[in-house]
Write an enzyme that holds these catalytic residues in place. Structure first.
Site, PDB file in Angstrom:
ATOM      1  N   SER A 128     -18.631   3.483 -21.575  1.00 57.04           N
ATOM      2  CA  SER A 128     -19.410   3.515 -22.809  1.00 57.04           C
ATOM      3  C   SER A 128     -20.757   2.858 -22.558  1.00 57.04           C
ATOM      4  CB  SER A 128     -18.672   2.760 -23.929  1.00 57.04           C
ATOM      5  OG  SER A 128     -19.513   2.545 -25.044  1.00 57.04           O
ATOM      6  N   TYR A 135     -14.253  -5.016 -25.855  1.00 51.43           N
ATOM      7  CA  TYR A 135     -14.474  -3.609 -25.512  1.00 51.43           C
ATOM      8  C   TYR A 135     -15.598  -3.486 -24.482  1.00 51.43           C
ATOM      9  CZ  TYR A 135     -15.497   1.375 -26.334  1.00 51.43           C
ATOM     10  OH  TYR A 135     -15.715   2.725 -26.207  1.00 51.43           O
TER      11      TYR A 135
END
Length: 250
Positions: free
Chosen positions: A144, A157
């Site tokens: 990401s 994350y």
């Protein structure tokens, strides 16, 4: 000839936004697809319909948690028994908790790292032997942009996704001698056609301010890069990060 003709590809997180898009795209481009997810396929009738459209010689699905070693062993065994080889993996599984460190519990941290980085380890560890036996192949791990750019509350994350970047580079180095290519797909903000249509005006305005292209991506746009990386068109590409974020990172 289609880009993925007769390539056997494993898609993890197959019922997520990226996964559902990838299943259809890869099947349409000639791949043999084996997908898995923790949830049941009947929650997504359009994807379930592909089972009837293509048949089990082209498309199979298993409900499984790929963080569990026993599940991944079963998946790889079924792929080998059904098709005799594995040409590519597209790992899209993730878990996310948005909290700063003082509010984040150890259980939440461990669950997020498990769903991002540990799942990547398990999928790659058990897919690799069959890919090597098949004469090589392509691994695409999904990271990401938040693994490269800090965002408030995106602690666990972001750390997990940053770990995927380095994990994949080292994997590419360790297994290049076996004909294995490993790359990282780094998406920015994206959604399904339906979710983008329902996107709030506030969210649209934020993307206009933060992305050079001024919008979120459709999942199909992200998967075009995945398709390229899994195909022979990227035969000289390994150990790299491919950012598809509409210029969000600049």
């Amino acid at each position: 000839m289609n880009m993925l003709d007769n390539k056997v590809i494993l898609i993890t997180g197959g019922l997520g936004t990226l996964g559902r898009s990838a299943i259809k795209m890869f099947l349409d481009r000639g791949a043999i697809v084996y997908a898995c997810d923790r949830i049941q396929m009947d929650a997504y009738p359009a994807t379930q319909q592909l089972l009837y459209q293509y048949g089990e010689q082209k498309f199979r699905f298993m409900q499984a948690d790929v963080c569990e070693e026993s599940n991944m062993i079963s998946i790889i065994d079924e792929i080998e028994n059904a098709y005799g080889r594995l040409d590519g993996t597209y790992h899209t599984v993730h878990t996310n908790v948005w909290k700063p460190v003082l509010e984040l519990t150890l259980a939440e941290w461990e669950a997020t790292i498990r769903g991002t980085l540990t799942s990547t380890f398990v999928v790659n560890k058990y897919a690799l032997p069959l890919m090597i036996k098949s004469g090589g192949g392509s691994i695409v791990n999904t990271s990401s942009i938040l693994g490269q750019i800090p965002s408030k509350g995106c602690l666990a994350y972001g750390a997990g996704k940053a770990g995927i970047n380095q994990f994949t580079k080292v994997l590419a180095l360790d297994y290049a001698q076996y004909g294995i290519r490993a790359n990282v797909l780094v998406p920015g903000d994206f959604g399904s056609t339906e979710s983008l249509a329902a996107q709030s005006e506030q969210a649209k305005a934020a993307m206009k301010d933060n992305a050079m292209l001024g919008r979120s991506a459709n999942a199909d746009e992200i998967n075009e890069m995945a398709c390229f990386l899994l195909s022979d068109a990227s035969s000289y590409t390994t150990g790299a990060l491919f950012t598809v974020d509409g210029g969000f990172h600049l």
